[in-house]
Write a protein that holds these residues in place. Sequence first.
Motif, short mmCIF file in Angstrom:
data_model
loop_
_atom_site.label_atom_id
_atom_site.label_comp_id
_atom_site.label_asym_id
_atom_site.label_seq_id
_atom_site.Cartn_x
_atom_site.Cartn_y
_atom_site.Cartn_z
N GLU A 157 -5.39 1.77 -10.70
CA GLU A 157 -5.34 1.00 -9.47
C GLU A 157 -4.67 1.81 -8.36
O GLU A 157 -3.59 2.38 -8.52
CB GLU A 157 -4.54 -0.29 -9.71
CG GLU A 157 -4.32 -1.16 -8.49
CD GLU A 157 -5.53 -1.96 -8.09
OE1 GLU A 157 -5.48 -2.62 -7.05
OE2 GLU A 157 -6.54 -1.93 -8.83
N ASP A 209 -6.85 -17.60 -10.56
CA ASP A 209 -5.73 -17.47 -9.64
C ASP A 209 -6.05 -17.85 -8.20
O ASP A 209 -5.18 -18.29 -7.46
CB ASP A 209 -5.23 -16.01 -9.62
CG ASP A 209 -4.45 -15.66 -10.87
OD1 ASP A 209 -4.41 -16.49 -11.78
OD2 ASP A 209 -3.88 -14.56 -10.91
N CYS A 210 -7.30 -17.63 -7.79
CA CYS A 210 -7.64 -17.75 -6.37
C CYS A 210 -8.40 -19.03 -6.04
O CYS A 210 -8.92 -19.17 -4.91
CB CYS A 210 -8.46 -16.54 -5.94
SG CYS A 210 -7.63 -14.96 -6.15
N LEU A 263 -1.64 -4.95 -13.04
CA LEU A 263 -1.76 -4.59 -11.63
C LEU A 263 -0.34 -4.38 -11.10
O LEU A 263 0.39 -5.36 -10.90
CB LEU A 263 -2.45 -5.70 -10.83
CG LEU A 263 -3.97 -5.79 -10.94
CD1 LEU A 263 -4.48 -7.00 -10.15
CD2 LEU A 263 -4.63 -4.52 -10.43
N GLU A 301 3.03 -4.33 -9.38
CA GLU A 301 3.64 -5.11 -8.32
C GLU A 301 2.89 -6.42 -8.02
O GLU A 301 3.22 -7.11 -7.07
CB GLU A 301 3.79 -4.29 -7.04
CG GLU A 301 4.61 -3.03 -7.22
CD GLU A 301 4.84 -2.27 -5.93
OE1 GLU A 301 4.45 -2.78 -4.86
OE2 GLU A 301 5.44 -1.18 -5.98
N ARG A 302 1.91 -6.76 -8.86
CA ARG A 302 1.15 -7.99 -8.60
C ARG A 302 1.13 -8.92 -9.82
O ARG A 302 1.57 -10.07 -9.73
CB ARG A 302 -0.28 -7.66 -8.18
CG ARG A 302 -0.36 -7.03 -6.80
CD ARG A 302 -1.77 -7.00 -6.29
NE ARG A 302 -1.84 -6.50 -4.93
CZ ARG A 302 -2.95 -6.38 -4.22
NH1 ARG A 302 -4.10 -6.72 -4.77
NH2 ARG A 302 -2.92 -5.92 -2.99
N SER A 303 0.60 -8.44 -10.93
CA SER A 303 0.50 -9.31 -12.10
C SER A 303 0.28 -8.49 -13.36
O SER A 303 -0.11 -7.32 -13.31
CB SER A 303 -0.66 -10.31 -11.93
OG SER A 303 -1.90 -9.63 -11.92
N LYS A 356 8.33 -5.45 -8.59
CA LYS A 356 8.25 -6.88 -8.30
C LYS A 356 8.13 -7.76 -9.54
O LYS A 356 8.53 -8.92 -9.51
CB LYS A 356 7.07 -7.16 -7.36
CG LYS A 356 7.26 -6.56 -5.97
CD LYS A 356 6.14 -6.97 -5.04
CE LYS A 356 6.36 -6.44 -3.62
NZ LYS A 356 5.28 -6.85 -2.70
N TYR A 369 3.54 -13.17 -12.87
CA TYR A 369 3.29 -13.00 -11.43
C TYR A 369 4.51 -12.42 -10.73
O TYR A 369 5.65 -12.57 -11.18
CB TYR A 369 2.95 -14.34 -10.78
CG TYR A 369 1.68 -14.98 -11.28
CD1 TYR A 369 0.48 -14.83 -10.61
CD2 TYR A 369 1.68 -15.77 -12.43
CE1 TYR A 369 -0.69 -15.43 -11.05
CE2 TYR A 369 0.51 -16.37 -12.89
CZ TYR A 369 -0.66 -16.20 -12.19
OH TYR A 369 -1.81 -16.80 -12.64
N ALA A 370 4.24 -11.81 -9.57
CA ALA A 370 5.32 -11.26 -8.77
C ALA A 370 6.03 -12.34 -7.97
O ALA A 370 7.14 -12.13 -7.47
CB ALA A 370 4.78 -10.19 -7.82
N ASP A 371 5.41 -13.51 -7.83
CA ASP A 371 6.01 -14.62 -7.09
C ASP A 371 5.76 -15.90 -7.86
O ASP A 371 5.40 -15.87 -9.03
CB ASP A 371 5.45 -14.69 -5.66
CG ASP A 371 3.93 -14.78 -5.65
OD1 ASP A 371 3.34 -15.24 -6.65
OD2 ASP A 371 3.31 -14.39 -4.64
N ARG A 406 -3.70 1.29 -4.18
CA ARG A 406 -3.66 0.39 -3.02
C ARG A 406 -3.09 1.15 -1.84
O ARG A 406 -1.90 1.52 -1.83
CB ARG A 406 -2.84 -0.87 -3.31
CG ARG A 406 -3.47 -1.78 -4.32
CD ARG A 406 -2.88 -3.18 -4.27
NE ARG A 406 -1.46 -3.17 -4.49
CZ ARG A 406 -0.88 -3.14 -5.68
NH1 ARG A 406 -1.62 -3.09 -6.77
NH2 ARG A 406 0.42 -3.15 -5.79
#
Length: 444
Positions: free
Chosen positions: A43, A335-336, A157, A159-161, A118, A184-186, A45
């Motif tokens: 990955e 998730d979305c 991923l 810093e994301r999941s 994260k 999750y990061a949040d 980004r």
Amino acid sequence: MNHDPRFPQMADALNPAVMGPLLSWVLGTPGITPGHVECCIGEKRHKPGKSLVIGYRLNAQSDKVLQSRYVTGRLCPPGAASREFELARSKRPNLAAGALTFLHEPAMLIWAFPYDRKLVHLPTLLDAESIRNRIGAQDLTGGDRVQTVESDVLHYLPERSCMIRYCVSLGGSDEPRLLYAKNYADDSGRDVFAVMQQLSSQFSCGAKALAYDAQTRTLWQSHVPGSTLCWADLQQGDGLVFAERIGCCVAMFHACEIDTAQRFSQDEISEGLLATVRLAEQARPELAERIQGAVADLLASGIDLPEPALATLHHDLKLNNFLVDGDKLGLIDLDCVCLGDPLADLASLIANFYLHGLREGDAIKQVHLLVNQLLSAYRKHSLHPVSLPALRWQVAAALIHEVTRRSLRQMDELRIAHIQSYLALSESYLARSRQPTGAGDALI
């Protein structure tokens, strides 16, 4: 793009031959002799002029055992790595030794998995004793006593999941149980859990949520049987059958009713189109003029779109989120999920068909056949009317704000090689969206 004025070391950071020995040395990975360690770049980004995060995987052979380690690199401006290292350490003072290091050349911070900038709870989720107690505390096994737990990272991923599969041995049972945890990061997993609970009684072919652990920001899910759908399945003789099943599955999903504040609007599509122009200007200037022209035409035509229906959207429809189990087809990665125009969701999937087809070298006419079969099945089962001009506009837009933009952001050279074809397809779909249609017209 291998150049960014903020990160002049970018080319080295993206070169496995450079990074493999460096990362092996930093992490103390055995077998650092050239040829013994394979460095794979996953990955990426990139926000030009702002940030670049790169996921690495090191495969090392030691005593005939293959070891794999994930590493995340976050690039720093030259000379700033030590300063950013101290800042990151101040935010996480209890990090284990070796969890976070830095390189002066190329300047970057290095996070050694399971430590992540994260995803702060990953070490706990991958500690056998800790996770055994958490599974018991969450009552994820119906009261059966947890004896042993083995973990396997399925998808990470940075810093994301992170999706982890657990094989759980239970007292009184000879059959192990599979459980899945997405970290999750949040706290967004809380909303995902609420949506999945609503969907469970309406959409039987999807992942089922078991619990949400707010302390570790982790969503627990049950096992979904099946194998991931891939483009090779659609290239076979029964590819049209698969396309038909996909259309039926998406129509069933769009028919579900959920209560959520999450929305996906036409304004977000417009912003995604404009963001693609800005990204191209920075990352691929030679493409910027054509992309800008295509976006201007789309935005000018978009004002004439009919009022869309409101439906439950998956909002991440791509082939690897479908699972095949015999003659059944299911959807995962919820998730979305949100509310919005079902044609935008369908167009996203159609654009994904073209992404895979072009990348795999298929004739564009063959992809057209699959797309038309997909749409035919969707229209038969959909509760919502399908306006062909509106759907064509949405496909034209998705080929730019999703396929082209993600190709540029992820610096995926295999995808970037086909950007001119994505743009030509987008222009073709936009032209057809302006033509009158009859009741029996195909999409393309």
